[in-house]
Design a protein around this motif. Structure first.
Motif: not given
Length: 156
Positions: A57-59, A102-103, A108-110, A145-147
């Motif tokens: 998964l990716a955002v 929200s990003p 789970n950080r995507l 914040l999201t990397g």
């Protein structure tokens, strides 16, 4: 407070919260947000979750006025193909409901990719974690914040 707002507060980044009355009948959450906040829609970004190569998964964070290119996000994520992720998996992995993903502050950080057009603005708006709630922050802070990485993501 949402996990997205908490993430911005905890990191100490400058941000503003914007709340509006969400109309459940609205089909386009992002366009509704821009209209109700009186903001140029090119500064309001939607958060879309994709599956890359059928497994990861990716955002993709793109303007509400644009379409996400599956080819470009797959390439940015180091894959060959991308498709929209299963809605139930999106909700399970991010902790957010569709239309309010929200990003920031995901369960789970995507891997996150932000359309390069965001860099043209001092601040942009993204979902703060629920429908009718947006967070305004600098594109650089969003990436931090999201990397996240900036990439061309818009479909031509």
């Amino acid at each position: 407070m949402t996990p997205g707002i908490n993430a911005a507060c905890k990191a100490g980044v400058t941000h503003n919260i914007h709340e509006y009355d969400h109309d459940p009948a609205s089909a386009g959450y992002g366009n509704e947000a821009a209209e109700k906040m009186g903001v140029n829609p090119t500064r309001v970004f939607k958060t879309l979750v994709v599956t890359v190569d059928g497994k990861t998964l990716a955002v993709g964070v793109v303007p509400v006025t644009a379409m996400l290119s599956m080819k470009l996000i797959a390439k940015a994520a180091g894959g060959k193909k991308a498709s929209m992720a299963d809605p139930q998996e999106v909700q399970r992995r991010t902790g957010y409901v569709l239309g309010g993903v929200s990003p920031l502050g995901q369960k789970n950080r995507l891997k996150t990719f932000i359309d390069a057009s965001a860099e043209a603005f001092e601040t942009i708006y993204v979902s703060a974690g629920r429908r009718g709630l947006e967070i305004e922050l600098s594109p650089g802070d969003l990436a931090q914040l999201t990397g996240g990485r900036f990439a061309q993501l818009q479909q031509e």
